[in-house]
Design a protein around this motif. Structure first.
Motif, mmCIF file in Angstrom:
data_model
loop_
_atom_site.group_PDB
_atom_site.id
_atom_site.type_symbol
_atom_site.label_atom_id
_atom_site.label_comp_id
_atom_site.label_asym_id
_atom_site.label_seq_id
_atom_site.Cartn_x
_atom_site.Cartn_y
_atom_site.Cartn_z
ATOM 1 N N THR A 117 -3.165 15.139 -18.149
ATOM 2 C CA THR A 117 -1.711 14.998 -18.272
ATOM 3 C C THR A 117 -1.009 14.592 -16.975
ATOM 4 O O THR A 117 0.125 14.155 -17.007
ATOM 5 N N ASP A 118 -1.683 14.718 -15.833
ATOM 6 C CA ASP A 118 -1.011 14.422 -14.566
ATOM 7 C C ASP A 118 -1.250 12.957 -14.168
ATOM 8 O O ASP A 118 -2.263 12.607 -13.585
ATOM 9 N N ASP A 119 -0.279 12.085 -14.482
ATOM 10 C CA ASP A 119 -0.446 10.655 -14.203
ATOM 11 C C ASP A 119 -0.432 10.376 -12.701
ATOM 12 O O ASP A 119 -1.123 9.491 -12.218
ATOM 13 N N VAL A 120 0.396 11.144 -11.977
ATOM 14 C CA VAL A 120 0.508 10.905 -10.537
ATOM 15 C C VAL A 120 -0.822 11.192 -9.847
ATOM 16 O O VAL A 120 -1.199 10.513 -8.893
ATOM 17 N N PHE A 121 -1.554 12.188 -10.379
ATOM 18 C CA PHE A 121 -2.844 12.508 -9.777
ATOM 19 C C PHE A 121 -3.788 11.304 -9.849
ATOM 20 O O PHE A 121 -4.523 11.012 -8.905
ATOM 21 N N LEU A 122 -3.748 10.583 -10.980
ATOM 22 C CA LEU A 122 -4.635 9.431 -11.122
ATOM 23 C C LEU A 122 -4.280 8.338 -10.102
ATOM 24 O O LEU A 122 -5.168 7.689 -9.543
ATOM 25 N N ILE A 123 -2.967 8.167 -9.844
ATOM 26 C CA ILE A 123 -2.562 7.221 -8.789
ATOM 27 C C ILE A 123 -3.115 7.694 -7.446
ATOM 28 O O ILE A 123 -3.647 6.912 -6.662
ATOM 29 N N ALA A 124 -3.007 9.018 -7.219
ATOM 30 C CA ALA A 124 -3.498 9.579 -5.957
ATOM 31 C C ALA A 124 -4.993 9.354 -5.803
ATOM 32 O O ALA A 124 -5.466 9.002 -4.715
ATOM 33 N N VAL A 125 -5.749 9.517 -6.901
ATOM 34 C CA VAL A 125 -7.199 9.307 -6.844
ATOM 35 C C VAL A 125 -7.502 7.854 -6.496
ATOM 36 O O VAL A 125 -8.311 7.556 -5.617
ATOM 37 N N LYS A 126 -6.792 6.940 -7.178
ATOM 38 C CA LYS A 126 -7.023 5.517 -6.930
ATOM 39 C C LYS A 126 -6.752 5.184 -5.455
ATOM 40 O O LYS A 126 -7.569 4.550 -4.781
ATOM 41 N N ASN A 127 -5.607 5.652 -4.927
ATOM 42 C CA ASN A 127 -5.261 5.360 -3.537
ATOM 43 C C ASN A 127 -6.245 5.998 -2.566
ATOM 44 O O ASN A 127 -6.637 5.382 -1.578
ATOM 45 N N THR A 128 -6.644 7.248 -2.853
ATOM 46 C CA THR A 128 -7.579 7.929 -1.964
ATOM 47 C C THR A 128 -8.898 7.174 -1.886
ATOM 48 O O THR A 128 -9.442 6.959 -0.799
ATOM 49 N N LEU A 166 7.430 -0.412 5.906
ATOM 50 C CA LEU A 166 6.911 0.905 5.531
ATOM 51 C C LEU A 166 7.390 1.382 4.165
ATOM 52 O O LEU A 166 6.887 2.357 3.633
ATOM 53 N N THR A 167 8.355 0.675 3.583
ATOM 54 C CA THR A 167 8.818 1.094 2.264
ATOM 55 C C THR A 167 8.419 0.107 1.174
ATOM 56 O O THR A 167 8.337 0.479 0.010
ATOM 57 N N ASP A 168 8.167 -1.140 1.547
ATOM 58 C CA ASP A 168 7.769 -2.128 0.552
ATOM 59 C C ASP A 168 6.293 -1.929 0.188
ATOM 60 O O ASP A 168 5.421 -2.042 1.044
ATOM 61 N N PRO A 169 5.983 -1.637 -1.096
ATOM 62 C CA PRO A 169 4.588 -1.379 -1.483
ATOM 63 C C PRO A 169 3.659 -2.558 -1.192
ATOM 64 O O PRO A 169 2.447 -2.405 -1.172
ATOM 65 N N PRO A 179 8.017 11.488 -1.223
ATOM 66 C CA PRO A 179 6.965 10.600 -1.739
ATOM 67 C C PRO A 179 7.229 9.157 -1.345
ATOM 68 O O PRO A 179 8.379 8.780 -1.152
ATOM 69 N N SER A 180 6.178 8.356 -1.243
ATOM 70 C CA SER A 180 6.343 6.954 -0.879
ATOM 71 C C SER A 180 6.857 6.172 -2.084
ATOM 72 O O SER A 180 6.771 6.636 -3.211
ATOM 73 N N THR A 181 7.392 4.976 -1.822
ATOM 74 C CA THR A 181 7.937 4.141 -2.893
ATOM 75 C C THR A 181 6.896 3.957 -4.000
ATOM 76 O O THR A 181 5.782 3.510 -3.734
ATOM 77 N N SER A 238 3.110 4.516 -3.692
ATOM 78 C CA SER A 238 2.191 3.459 -3.255
ATOM 79 C C SER A 238 1.177 3.957 -2.231
ATOM 80 O O SER A 238 0.106 3.386 -2.106
ATOM 81 N N THR A 239 1.503 4.991 -1.464
ATOM 82 C CA THR A 239 0.505 5.536 -0.529
ATOM 83 C C THR A 239 0.254 7.024 -0.800
ATOM 84 O O THR A 239 -0.105 7.778 0.091
ATOM 85 N N HIS A 240 0.497 7.440 -2.053
ATOM 86 C CA HIS A 240 0.261 8.832 -2.429
ATOM 87 C C HIS A 240 -1.255 9.081 -2.497
ATOM 88 O O HIS A 240 -1.988 8.246 -3.010
ATOM 89 N N THR A 241 -1.716 10.217 -1.947
ATOM 90 C CA THR A 241 -3.157 10.496 -1.958
ATOM 91 C C THR A 241 -3.424 11.905 -2.501
ATOM 92 O O THR A 241 -2.498 12.683 -2.712
ATOM 93 N N ILE A 242 -4.704 12.226 -2.674
ATOM 94 C CA ILE A 242 -5.065 13.534 -3.230
ATOM 95 C C ILE A 242 -4.569 14.658 -2.326
ATOM 96 O O ILE A 242 -4.026 15.654 -2.794
#
Lengths: 309, 299
Positions: free
Chosen positions: A76-87, A166-169, A256-258, A261-265
């Protein structure tokens, strides 16, 4: 220790006890560290493992919820999946590059004269020595027209408007990657420098007789096989830092970043642990990250051992 | 003393001549590598240079807009401001300095000894459980500390260590990083035959550790010295120390720089002052690493 040659072959508990007694000095030497290690490191880790199966807000007692934290994390946590991808992206880009660069730099620097060597080692280690220094990059990549990068690019007429680095993804991920590589001359780098000094140089002369023609071959066939333990150490340190990217991206691109875009685990973990006080959920994130690192470590360990054979 | 110095200088002369016999890269390769190192070192030196430069900036240059990297009118104002702030404190400044130096000194010495001893046992004795122990050492490095802070706090307070130096020292001593580092060097640099020979001569296992193993892996523990000192030096211990008399230097200096714009000048001086001890330790350790190399080259 005299009895070591006997190599107790007996099995069962009595055999084990004999072997333990045979190595009693080894256990004595391990004892002081082990006492501290278990009390202040292992027990807290086991506690965190337990928390990951509970709902725990740090005020009330943890409440057992089974695997609920883990199912929430993955389903259910979509943001976590983004974090996994970025990490994963951060780890697989910065890890190998940082690792190879720190070994190459250590090897190059090792050839220089003593004075120049000391100075260069200090300079390359400086970003790790100076602590929270990524703010320098804020000056360079400031989003207004006065930031170093923007003002230079504009004065040469390459761009007309300042870029929000630093803000533009489109840009911020790359900049964080650069800064992490810049920060990667740490523990591994110094261990390589020290390791290169314990290498047996008399083997190099033997190598010349055996047909080694240049320094690169010498590096590959003689130096690297002798440095497998240090290389393994560097690998663990690289995994520990490159999968834990977060603080750097928070300092540079905000939290959080825009669009994450740079969110991590690790940032996800901080979000739940330090901001939302959901310690059970944060612990589950830490456990998942730990499992990922263990997997990579096992793969690397096997391939590095192969080089040594 | 004189003779040993003379001996050392002839030896170092010989060592300097030695590399000529070795393989070398082509001149072109060396030039490329040197250029590459030079360019990279400019980027790597940025934090050091910036911290030094900023500490000498007058207040109007600190807030210059657009910001400039270098200082145009260097001044000692920031150091004077820092000095005044530290003079007017309730607890004398020297007390905080003592706390930090004491914790870093004692902690580092202890850690090097217990970590090396454990590493020696792990590297050179095939006792039941050694392989598993080693894996646990590595696993502990990979586990993120963010979620272990709370159980650690509970343990320390249950042991009655809040508001003591122990609360700052013991958690660092419990890190497995140094054991891993030392084990990797000992396993490589010390042949098992050497240990057996020492045992034949009647040395106890502890004596072997102290008199045979430690001198050989000096580059390793000098490197560990850097990491450990740095870790202790940056420790604030804010979670565990409430007694003003026991607070660490970084806590106090961060208070100065966190007081906002009015103290930005003093804050930049503080950043420089805090960086000096780790750099000094680094330089001492690295130059000793070099001496060890010169000695082992004679074997």
């Amino acid at each position: 220790m005299r009895g070591r040659q006997v190599r107790a072959m007996e099995t069962g508990l009595t055999g084990l006890w004999k072997r333990v007694k045979m190595y009693k000095e080894a256990y004595f030497m391990l004892a002081p560290f082990t006492l501290l290690f278990v009390t202040f490191t292992i027990v807290p880790i086991l506690a965190a493992l337990y928390f990951s199966f509970t709902s725990f807000n740090m005020l009330q007692k943890p409440e057992w919820v089974g695997a609920a934290n883990y199912t929430r994390l993955f389903f259910t946590d979509d943001v976590f999946l983004i974090a996994v991808k970025n990490t994963l992206l951060f780890a697989f880009i910065t890890g190998p590059i940082g690792y190879l660069l720190s070994f190459m730099f250590a090897w190059f620097i090792n050839d220089l004269g003593p004075k120049l060597r000391s100075v260069l080692t200090l300079i390359f280690y400086a970003p790790s020595l100076a602590g929270n220094v990524f703010f320098i990059w804020l000056y360079l990549f400031s989003g207004d027209a006065y930031g170093f990068a923007n003002s230079k690019l504009m004065s040469y007429g390459i761009i007309k408007e300042p870029i929000l680095w630093l803000t533009d993804p489109k840009y911020n991920f790359t900049i964080v990657v650069l800064v992490i590589i810049w920060l990667s001359m740490g523990a591994g780098f110094l261990a390589f420098i020290a390791g290169l000094q314990t290498v047996d140089t008399s083997l190099n002369e033997a190598g010349v007789i055996d047909g080694i023609q240049n320094r690169w071959q010498e590096l590959w066939y003689i130096t690297i096989p002798q440095m497998v333990p240090q290389l393994l150490f560097g690998a663990v340190m690289t995994i520990a830092t490159s999968f834990a990217v977060g603080y750097q991206s928070m300092a540079l691109t905000g939290f959080p970043s825009t669009d994450y875009s740079t969110h991590t685990i690790v940032l996800h973990l901080l979000d739940y642990g330090a901001i939302r006080f959901e310690m059970g959920y944060a612990s589950a994130i830490a456990v998942v990250l730990f499992a990922g690192m263990l997997f990579v470590w096992n793969v690397l360990q096997k391939s590095l051992r192969k080089i040594s054979d | 003393m004189e003779t040993s110095r003379a001996l050392r200088s002839t030896l170092s002369l010989k060592l300097r001549l030695l590399p000529r016999k070795k393989l070398s890269r082509s001149r072109k390769e060396n030039a490329v590598i040197f250029l590459f190192l030079a360019i990279c070192s400019v980027f790597m030196a940025l934090p050091l240079v910036y911290t030094i430069v900023t500490a000498f900036k007058p207040i109007n240059e600190l807030f210059l807009f657009p910001p400039r990297f270098f200082v145009s009118h260097p001044t000692l104002d920031n150091f004077i401001a820092m000095n005044q702030l530290t003079q007017n404190m309730w607890v004398p400044f020297s007390r905080y300095l003592f706390n930090s130096v004491f914790v870093a000194g004692v902690g580092t010495a202890f850690y090097i000894v217990i970590a090396s001893m454990a590493a020696f046992a792990l590297a050179k004795y095939k006792f039941p459980g050694h392989a598993l122990y080693f894996q646990i050492i590595v696993w502990a490095i990979l586990f993120r500390p963010e979620v272990t802070g709370i159980p650690q706090y509970i343990i320390i307070s249950k042991l009655g260590m809040v508001n003591t130096y122990f609360a700052v020292i013991l958690p660092v001593l419990a890190g497995s990083f140094g054991v891993f580092l030392m084990r990797q060097f000992i396993i490589n640099a010390i042949p098992t035959e050497m240990i057996e020979a020492a045992r034949m001569d009647g040395a106890t296992e502890y004596r072997i550790f102290w008199a045979v193993v430690m001198p050989i892996v000096k580059p390793a523990w000098l490197t560990l010295l850097i990491f450990t000192f740095q870790q202790f030096w940056n420790t604030t211990g804010v979670q565990y120390i409430y007694n003003e008399n026991l607070k660490m230097l970084p806590t106090i200096l961060q208070q100065i720089s966190s007081a906002g714009l009015a103290r930005a000048g003093a804050g930049s001086a503080v950043a420089l002052v805090l960086m000096i001890p780790p750099i000094v330790i680094f330089l001492i350790s690295q130059s000793s690493v070099m001496q060890t190399m010169a000695h082992s080259g004679l074997k």
